[in-house]
Scaffold this motif. Structure first.
Motif, short mmCIF file in Angstrom:
data_model
loop_
_atom_site.label_atom_id
_atom_site.label_comp_id
_atom_site.label_asym_id
_atom_site.label_seq_id
_atom_site.Cartn_x
_atom_site.Cartn_y
_atom_site.Cartn_z
N MET A 112 0.81 -1.22 0.00
CA MET A 112 0.00 0.00 0.00
C MET A 112 0.84 1.27 0.00
O MET A 112 0.39 2.31 -0.46
N ASP A 113 2.08 1.18 0.50
CA ASP A 113 2.96 2.36 0.50
C ASP A 113 3.59 2.59 -0.87
O ASP A 113 4.36 3.53 -1.05
N GLY A 114 3.27 1.74 -1.86
CA GLY A 114 3.77 1.90 -3.21
C GLY A 114 5.02 1.08 -3.53
O GLY A 114 5.43 1.02 -4.68
N HIS A 115 5.63 0.46 -2.53
CA HIS A 115 6.83 -0.34 -2.76
C HIS A 115 6.46 -1.61 -3.51
O HIS A 115 5.68 -2.41 -3.02
N LYS A 116 7.07 -1.78 -4.70
CA LYS A 116 6.81 -2.95 -5.54
C LYS A 116 8.06 -3.81 -5.57
O LYS A 116 9.16 -3.32 -5.79
N VAL A 117 7.88 -5.12 -5.34
CA VAL A 117 8.97 -6.08 -5.38
C VAL A 117 8.63 -7.13 -6.43
O VAL A 117 7.53 -7.68 -6.43
N VAL A 118 9.59 -7.40 -7.32
CA VAL A 118 9.44 -8.44 -8.34
C VAL A 118 10.26 -9.63 -7.88
O VAL A 118 11.43 -9.49 -7.50
N MET A 119 9.65 -10.82 -7.87
CA MET A 119 10.31 -12.02 -7.35
C MET A 119 10.24 -13.16 -8.35
O MET A 119 9.25 -13.30 -9.06
N GLY A 120 11.29 -13.97 -8.34
CA GLY A 120 11.37 -15.15 -9.19
C GLY A 120 11.83 -16.34 -8.38
O GLY A 120 11.94 -16.27 -7.14
N PRO A 121 12.15 -17.45 -9.05
CA PRO A 121 12.57 -18.67 -8.36
C PRO A 121 13.72 -18.40 -7.38
O PRO A 121 14.69 -17.73 -7.71
N GLY A 122 13.54 -18.91 -6.17
CA GLY A 122 14.55 -18.74 -5.13
C GLY A 122 14.28 -17.57 -4.20
O GLY A 122 14.85 -17.49 -3.12
N ASP A 123 13.42 -16.63 -4.59
CA ASP A 123 13.05 -15.54 -3.70
C ASP A 123 12.02 -16.05 -2.71
O ASP A 123 11.29 -17.01 -2.99
#
Length: 172
Positions: A112-123
């Motif tokens: 909600m604070d706008g922080h976007k995280v992109v995750m893939g295998p192993g995250d």
């Protein structure tokens, strides 16, 4: 009581090298996870958190020792999920305090604070935004969706932990 061990394959240890003594264990590893947590105002946030409390021991003799960080938990459920191509979960809170590990494909989580995280295998991600409250835009919890044109395979470990507020990185 169910206790969760760090998933095999997420931590790798390198053997001793050169002049190191064979009986000297390698230094404790550090792993990282993303924690989607809620503050006292009901706003969700994404914080990168360390996992450092590893013990080097066997999981089942005669298997060799491996680094393990056991997180206490009374009950849990493992869910395998496949999100179809172009899946979008819209704004929603996690149904339970849950660990999410992508196995194949890439997905994102926006707090909600706008922080976007992109995750893939192993995250690894810990979803704990159950106590979030709708903001002025009607957002609650987090927005999540797939990146790219393929499906995303995830393993989700749901726990019976009680959600907290103002406790980013509560599992270390």
């Amino acid at each position: 009581m169910i206790r969760f061990a760090v998933f095999a394959g997420l931590v790798s240890c390198v053997g001793t090298s050169g002049g190191a003594r064979a009986d000297t264990p390698p230094p404790r590893p550090t792993m990282w996870y993303w924690h989607n947590w809620t503050d006292h105002a009901g706003i969700s946030h994404m914080t990168k958190c360390p996992v450092r409390d590893f013990d080097l021991k066997t999981m089942s003799k005669p298997a060799g020792p491996q680094w393990q960080d056991r997180l206490k938990n009374d009950h849990g459920q493992v869910v395998f999920t496949v999100q179809p191509a172009h899946w979008n979960g819209a704004w929603h809170p996690d149904p339970k305090v849950q660990w999410i590990i992508p196995l194949r494909g890439t997905w994102y989580v926006t707090a909600m604070d706008g922080h976007k995280v992109v995750m893939g295998p192993g995250d690894v991600s810990l979803g704990e935004d159950q106590l979030s409250r709708k903001d002025q835009q009607g957002h609650i919890g987090h927005d999540a969706g797939n990146v790219g044109d393929g499906p995303v395979e995830l393993i989700v470990v749901q726990t019976d932990e009680t959600p907290t507020t103002d406790r980013p990185c509560r599992f270390r």
